[in-house]
Design an enzyme around this catalytic site. Structure first.
Site, short mmCIF file in Angstrom:
data_model
loop_
_atom_site.label_atom_id
_atom_site.label_comp_id
_atom_site.label_asym_id
_atom_site.label_seq_id
_atom_site.Cartn_x
_atom_site.Cartn_y
_atom_site.Cartn_z
CD GLU A 14 -2.78 1.18 2.49
OE1 GLU A 14 -3.81 1.87 2.46
OE2 GLU A 14 -2.44 0.49 3.48
CE LYS B 261 -7.91 1.42 3.15
NZ LYS B 261 -6.63 1.78 3.80
CB CYS C 254 -4.81 -1.51 4.01
SG CYS C 254 -3.96 -1.60 5.60
#
Length: 312
Positions: free
Chosen positions: A67, A140, A177
């Site tokens: 990331e 995300k 994540c």
């Protein structure tokens, strides 16, 4: 139903009481890049490009970076100056990754701080096919706001949904994540046909808490993603950062799990690594026909999942 314990990722699939040979083995070699980052974007990008080349030289057909690999993790504080690190897509860093994909003939997943429009920024995973063509973006969806992870200050929640991408090695999914803690994200990505779920990650310990909580924190992180592999009958791969940045000690331990939840490769906690792993995608069909969790879902009964909470 025959309960099965999967022992290998290539060749025969060995089950308790039986051995079956995949009818059409589909071997792919993937690589996860676990690296330390500095305050120099140029140096970080150069390191990532070198690691992509290294993985390709080892026969990798897909390389996934951690990331926000191009800089120090920006969200330990709320600092408006950090927005200057963001780039549009396409932009200089994404162009460099596209060129690396084409040069080495590998699929590349890169996690970027995307500048979409003035005042609108995303934490975005981009996927390039092995000829350098952009397959698409995943923005995300789940944005944390924890001590030293002040991501809501920087990132607008994604609006593209949970996606899978057709690539030269097969159909893959990329989340990022914090998404890894949500079974819904894994399920919807797998339902879109993804055979491998990738989670570019930046997670670590507070050094003063590591001795007390570190083992359980790491175990929860890995266990959660292994459960996604089992529940969806897919491979799961998570490249994580490593090294000390500010107050965070990133714990590395990038890993790949097979559709039975077995960790088939894991990087160290304290060193950079290029983790190259062979995966036989034909195992997905074996897993799903012996453990048919997707088949047996009661989709008619799950409507309340769209509610925040069921008050009683």
């Amino acid at each position: 139903m025959t309960s099965a314990v999967y022992l290998e990722t290539s060749g025969d699939v060995k089950l308790i009481g039986m051995t079956t040979k995949p009818i059409h083995a589909r071997g792919v070699r993937i690589a996860l890049v676990q690296m330390r980052c500095t305050d120099s974007k140029q140096a970080n990008v150069a390191t990532a490009l070198a690691r992509i080349a290294e993985a390709a030289a080892q026969g990798a057909e897909l390389v996934c970076l951690q990331e926000l690999f191009h800089g120090l993790y920006p969200c330990q504080s709320e600092d408006h100056a950090r927005f200057a690190d963001a780039e549009p897509i396409p932009g200089p860093t994404s162009d460099a990754l596209a060129q690396a994909a084409a040069t080495h003939g590998v699929v590349v997943i890169g996690s970027l701080f995307e500048r979409r429009a003035p005042g609108m920024y995303h934490n975005t995973a981009a996927v390039w096919d092995a000829d350098g063509t952009l397959c698409g973006l995943y923005r995300k969806m789940h944005i944390p706001d924890d001590p030293l992870y002040y991501e809501k200050f920087y990132f607008t929640p994604g609006d593209l949904g949970f996606r899978s991408f057709a690539t030269r090695i097969g159909r893959i999914g990329a989340c990022v994540c914090w998404d890894q803690w949500f079974p819904e994200a894994a399920r919807l990505t797998a339902m879109g046909g993804a055979e491998i779920l990738f989670y570019p990650t930046a997670i670590g310990w507070l050094p003063e808490e590591k001795d007390t909580y570190g083992p359980s924190q790491h175990a929860a992180w890995e266990t959660m993603m292994r459960s996604h592999a089992i529940a969806n009958g897919v491979f799961v791969a998570a490249p994580n950062r490593v090294g000390l940045e500010g107050q965070l000690q990133f714990w590395g331990a990038s890993f790949v799990a097979d559709p039975y939840g077995n960790v088939i490769a894991r990087a160290p906690h304290d060193a950079e690594a290029v983790l190259v792993v062979d995966c036989d995608l034909s195992v997905i069909d074996t897993a799903r026909t012996h453990w048919p969790f997707l088949r047996d879902r009661r989709i008619d009964a799950y409507g309340d999942l769209t509610r925040r909470y069921i008050d009683v």
